[in-house]
Design a protein around this motif. Structure first.
Motif, PDB file in Angstrom:
ATOM      1  N   LYS A  25       0.817  -1.202   0.000  1.00  0.00           N
ATOM      2  CA  LYS A  25       0.000   0.000   0.000  1.00  0.00           C
ATOM      3  C   LYS A  25       0.859   1.265   0.000  1.00  0.00           C
ATOM      4  CE  LYS A  25      -3.515  -2.517   2.619  1.00  0.00           C
ATOM      5  NZ  LYS A  25      -4.227  -2.630   3.917  1.00  0.00           N
ATOM      6  N   ASP A  26       2.158   1.124   0.326  1.00  0.00           N
ATOM      7  CA  ASP A  26       3.020   2.302   0.396  1.00  0.00           C
ATOM      8  C   ASP A  26       3.160   2.973  -0.963  1.00  0.00           C
ATOM      9  OD1 ASP A  26       5.309   0.906   2.841  1.00  0.00           O
ATOM     10  OD2 ASP A  26       3.365   1.873   3.052  1.00  0.00           O
ATOM     11  N   GLU A  27       3.336   2.166  -1.989  1.00  0.00           N
ATOM     12  CA  GLU A  27       3.539   2.717  -3.318  1.00  0.00           C
ATOM     13  C   GLU A  27       3.107   1.686  -4.348  1.00  0.00           C
ATOM     14  OE1 GLU A  27       7.098   4.461  -6.214  1.00  0.00           O
ATOM     15  OE2 GLU A  27       7.500   3.844  -4.139  1.00  0.00           O
ATOM     16  N   GLU A  28       2.238   2.068  -5.213  1.00  0.00           N
ATOM     17  CA  GLU A  28       1.769   1.157  -6.255  1.00  0.00           C
ATOM     18  C   GLU A  28       2.691   1.278  -7.464  1.00  0.00           C
ATOM     19  OE1 GLU A  28      -2.185   0.074  -8.910  1.00  0.00           O
ATOM     20  OE2 GLU A  28      -2.249   1.670  -7.424  1.00  0.00           O
ATOM     21  N   ILE A  29       3.321   0.159  -7.818  1.00  0.00           N
ATOM     22  CA  ILE A  29       4.240   0.142  -8.946  1.00  0.00           C
ATOM     23  C   ILE A  29       3.550  -0.543 -10.119  1.00  0.00           C
ATOM     24  CG2 ILE A  29       6.495  -0.630  -9.766  1.00  0.00           C
ATOM     25  CD1 ILE A  29       7.409  -0.679  -6.865  1.00  0.00           C
ATOM     26  N   VAL A  30       3.524   0.113 -11.251  1.00  0.00           N
ATOM     27  CA  VAL A  30       2.880  -0.441 -12.440  1.00  0.00           C
ATOM     28  C   VAL A  30       3.957  -0.814 -13.451  1.00  0.00           C
ATOM     29  CG1 VAL A  30       1.243  -0.035 -14.294  1.00  0.00           C
ATOM     30  CG2 VAL A  30       0.834   0.964 -12.038  1.00  0.00           C
ATOM     31  N   PHE A  31       3.988  -2.081 -13.825  1.00  0.00           N
ATOM     32  CA  PHE A  31       4.947  -2.549 -14.810  1.00  0.00           C
ATOM     33  C   PHE A  31       4.295  -2.587 -16.189  1.00  0.00           C
ATOM     34  CE2 PHE A  31       6.341  -4.327 -10.788  1.00  0.00           C
ATOM     35  CZ  PHE A  31       7.695  -4.082 -10.807  1.00  0.00           C
ATOM     36  N   GLU A  32       5.094  -2.343 -17.210  1.00  0.00           N
ATOM     37  CA  GLU A  32       4.565  -2.391 -18.571  1.00  0.00           C
ATOM     38  C   GLU A  32       4.159  -3.811 -18.937  1.00  0.00           C
ATOM     39  OE1 GLU A  32       7.322  -0.743 -21.281  1.00  0.00           O
ATOM     40  OE2 GLU A  32       7.251   1.268 -20.441  1.00  0.00           O
ATOM     41  N   ASN A  33       4.858  -4.783 -18.387  1.00  0.00           N
ATOM     42  CA  ASN A  33       4.549  -6.175 -18.693  1.00  0.00           C
ATOM     43  C   ASN A  33       4.416  -6.961 -17.395  1.00  0.00           C
ATOM     44  OD1 ASN A  33       4.451  -8.703 -20.199  1.00  0.00           O
ATOM     45  ND2 ASN A  33       6.413  -9.057 -19.229  1.00  0.00           N
ATOM     46  N   PRO A  34       3.249  -7.539 -17.132  1.00  0.00           N
ATOM     47  CA  PRO A  34       3.055  -8.261 -15.872  1.00  0.00           C
ATOM     48  C   PRO A  34       4.027  -9.421 -15.690  1.00  0.00           C
ATOM     49  CG  PRO A  34       0.965  -7.852 -16.956  1.00  0.00           C
ATOM     50  CD  PRO A  34       2.044  -7.511 -17.939  1.00  0.00           C
ATOM     51  N   GLY A  35       4.506 -10.005 -16.788  1.00  0.00           N
ATOM     52  CA  GLY A  35       5.405 -11.141 -16.667  1.00  0.00           C
ATOM     53  C   GLY A  35       6.797 -10.765 -16.214  1.00  0.00           C
ATOM     54  N   LEU A 174      -0.149 -16.900 -21.807  1.00  0.00           N
ATOM     55  CA  LEU A 174      -1.363 -17.344 -22.506  1.00  0.00           C
ATOM     56  C   LEU A 174      -2.194 -16.137 -22.955  1.00  0.00           C
ATOM     57  CD1 LEU A 174      -2.527 -20.400 -20.351  1.00  0.00           C
ATOM     58  CD2 LEU A 174      -1.177 -20.393 -22.451  1.00  0.00           C
ATOM     59  N   LYS A 175      -2.332 -15.155 -22.088  1.00  0.00           N
ATOM     60  CA  LYS A 175      -3.078 -13.945 -22.434  1.00  0.00           C
ATOM     61  C   LYS A 175      -2.399 -13.212 -23.588  1.00  0.00           C
ATOM     62  CE  LYS A 175      -3.705 -11.278 -18.946  1.00  0.00           C
ATOM     63  NZ  LYS A 175      -3.410 -10.639 -17.627  1.00  0.00           N
ATOM     64  N   GLY A 176      -1.091 -13.152 -23.545  1.00  0.00           N
ATOM     65  CA  GLY A 176      -0.362 -12.404 -24.558  1.00  0.00           C
ATOM     66  C   GLY A 176      -0.391 -13.032 -25.930  1.00  0.00           C
ATOM     67  N   TYR A 177      -0.661 -14.331 -25.992  1.00  0.00           N
ATOM     68  CA  TYR A 177      -0.665 -15.033 -27.285  1.00  0.00           C
ATOM     69  C   TYR A 177      -2.017 -15.664 -27.576  1.00  0.00           C
ATOM     70  CZ  TYR A 177       4.248 -14.088 -27.639  1.00  0.00           C
ATOM     71  OH  TYR A 177       5.450 -13.422 -27.755  1.00  0.00           O
ATOM     72  N   ASP A 178      -3.076 -15.009 -27.080  1.00  0.00           N
ATOM     73  CA  ASP A 178      -4.459 -15.421 -27.360  1.00  0.00           C
ATOM     74  C   ASP A 178      -4.717 -16.877 -26.992  1.00  0.00           C
ATOM     75  OD1 ASP A 178      -5.073 -12.875 -28.415  1.00  0.00           O
ATOM     76  OD2 ASP A 178      -4.229 -13.439 -30.365  1.00  0.00           O
ATOM     77  N   GLY A 179      -4.055 -17.320 -25.925  1.00  0.00           N
ATOM     78  CA  GLY A 179      -4.245 -18.697 -25.493  1.00  0.00           C
ATOM     79  C   GLY A 179      -5.274 -18.860 -24.400  1.00  0.00           C
ATOM     80  N   ALA A 180      -5.823 -17.752 -23.904  1.00  0.00           N
ATOM     81  CA  ALA A 180      -6.824 -17.805 -22.841  1.00  0.00           C
ATOM     82  C   ALA A 180      -7.984 -16.889 -23.192  1.00  0.00           C
ATOM     83  CB  ALA A 180      -6.210 -17.383 -21.506  1.00  0.00           C
ATOM     84  N   SER A 181      -9.178 -17.374 -22.973  1.00  0.00           N
ATOM     85  CA  SER A 181     -10.376 -16.581 -23.246  1.00  0.00           C
ATOM     86  C   SER A 181     -10.613 -15.611 -22.095  1.00  0.00           C
ATOM     87  CB  SER A 181     -11.586 -17.500 -23.381  1.00  0.00           C
ATOM     88  OG  SER A 181     -11.885 -18.113 -22.126  1.00  0.00           O
ATOM     89  N   PRO A 182     -11.432 -14.582 -22.310  1.00  0.00           N
ATOM     90  CA  PRO A 182     -11.762 -13.666 -21.209  1.00  0.00           C
ATOM     91  C   PRO A 182     -12.369 -14.401 -20.005  1.00  0.00           C
ATOM     92  CG  PRO A 182     -12.450 -12.729 -23.303  1.00  0.00           C
ATOM     93  CD  PRO A 182     -12.013 -14.135 -23.598  1.00  0.00           C
ATOM     94  N   GLU A 183     -13.143 -15.442 -20.277  1.00  0.00           N
ATOM     95  CA  GLU A 183     -13.734 -16.221 -19.182  1.00  0.00           C
ATOM     96  C   GLU A 183     -12.652 -16.950 -18.387  1.00  0.00           C
ATOM     97  OE1 GLU A 183     -16.594 -15.212 -22.164  1.00  0.00           O
ATOM     98  OE2 GLU A 183     -14.734 -16.374 -22.364  1.00  0.00           O
ATOM     99  N   GLU A 184     -11.667 -17.507 -19.094  1.00  0.00           N
ATOM    100  CA  GLU A 184     -10.579 -18.203 -18.408  1.00  0.00           C
ATOM    101  C   GLU A 184      -9.711 -17.227 -17.625  1.00  0.00           C
ATOM    102  OE1 GLU A 184      -9.835 -22.034 -21.349  1.00  0.00           O
ATOM    103  OE2 GLU A 184      -9.034 -20.059 -21.905  1.00  0.00           O
ATOM    104  N   GLU A 185      -9.499 -16.061 -18.190  1.00  0.00           N
ATOM    105  CA  GLU A 185      -8.734 -15.032 -17.475  1.00  0.00           C
ATOM    106  C   GLU A 185      -9.457 -14.620 -16.200  1.00  0.00           C
ATOM    107  OE1 GLU A 185      -7.111 -10.461 -18.133  1.00  0.00           O
ATOM    108  OE2 GLU A 185      -7.830 -11.629 -19.849  1.00  0.00           O
TER     109      GLU A 185
END
Length: 215
Positions: A25-35, A174-185
């Protein structure tokens, strides 16, 4: 003036007790790529270098795909119900059995997803999803107390910290290469969040549990 070992220990313990736990909670760090380690751009560059005949990239890609290919015969073995990892120093055999089981499948899921990203081979996609979602559908967050092992937390935090990043990076690929549907995500995120909440409660424990939180 000589300083005894007891004094050194006392000073170290005092400093340890006064240390402020790192909080998400001290600082929210946002990465360009979650991986964190790989994204589509970096993988595309690797494949481009392979096509250009780069021996190092070619070897690395071939080894990653070959590793996943050898794992295709492996069967997934998820734990059903709440995750309970016994304390290592009290239940070494039981700890190793649980830790090895989840670590083996988590690393396999990530290996399959990476091989799919590098090769486009649907066999790796099917295996990645089989290993990932078998655990998503089976294992639950730790309970507050384990009757079997007489503890409230055991080594749950440290094993989650070491192992779950593999599941996260598998889903990210999987998300990055269309291997997972929105429901699976959505299913994966719904499963993961209680574990994240559980790990956040471990912030007050000064140990090596917190690498998980960087993800």
């Amino acid at each position: 003036m000589s300083i005894t070992l007891d004094v050194v220990k006392s000073l170290a313990v005092d400093k340890f007790k006064r240390a402020k736990p790192v909080s998400l909670k001290d600082e929210e760090i946002v990465f360009e790529n979650p991986g964190l380690m790989f994204n589509a751009e970096r993988i595309a560059r690797l494949l481009e270098r392979q096509n250009q005949g780069d021996p190092v990239c070619s070897q690395a890609i071939d080894e990653a795909i070959d590793t996943a290919r050898k794992l295709l015969v492996r069967r997934v073995s998820p734990i059903e119900g709440p995750l309970q990892v016994p304390r290592y120093y009290r239940f070494k055999k039981e700890h190793r059995a649980v830790h090895h089981r989840i670590r083996r499948d988590a690393i396999s899921s990530n290996a399959f997803a990476m091989a799919y990203a590098l090769s486009g081979d649907d066999r790796f996609l099917r295996k990645a999803k089989e290993f990932l979602f078998s655990w998503v559908e089976a294992v639950e967050p730790p309970q507050s107390f384990s009757i079997k092992y007489f503890h409230s937390r055991g080594d749950n935090p440290i094993v989650i910290s070491y192992v779950f990043p593999h599941f996260i990076m598998c889903m990210d690929l999987l998300k990055g290469y269309d291997g997972a549907s929105p429901e699976e995500e959505s299913q994966f995120n719904g499963w993961l969040m209680p574990f994240v909440d559980y790990m956040v409660t471990e912030e007050s424990i000064k140990n090596n549990h917190h690498i998980f939180q960087t993800l």
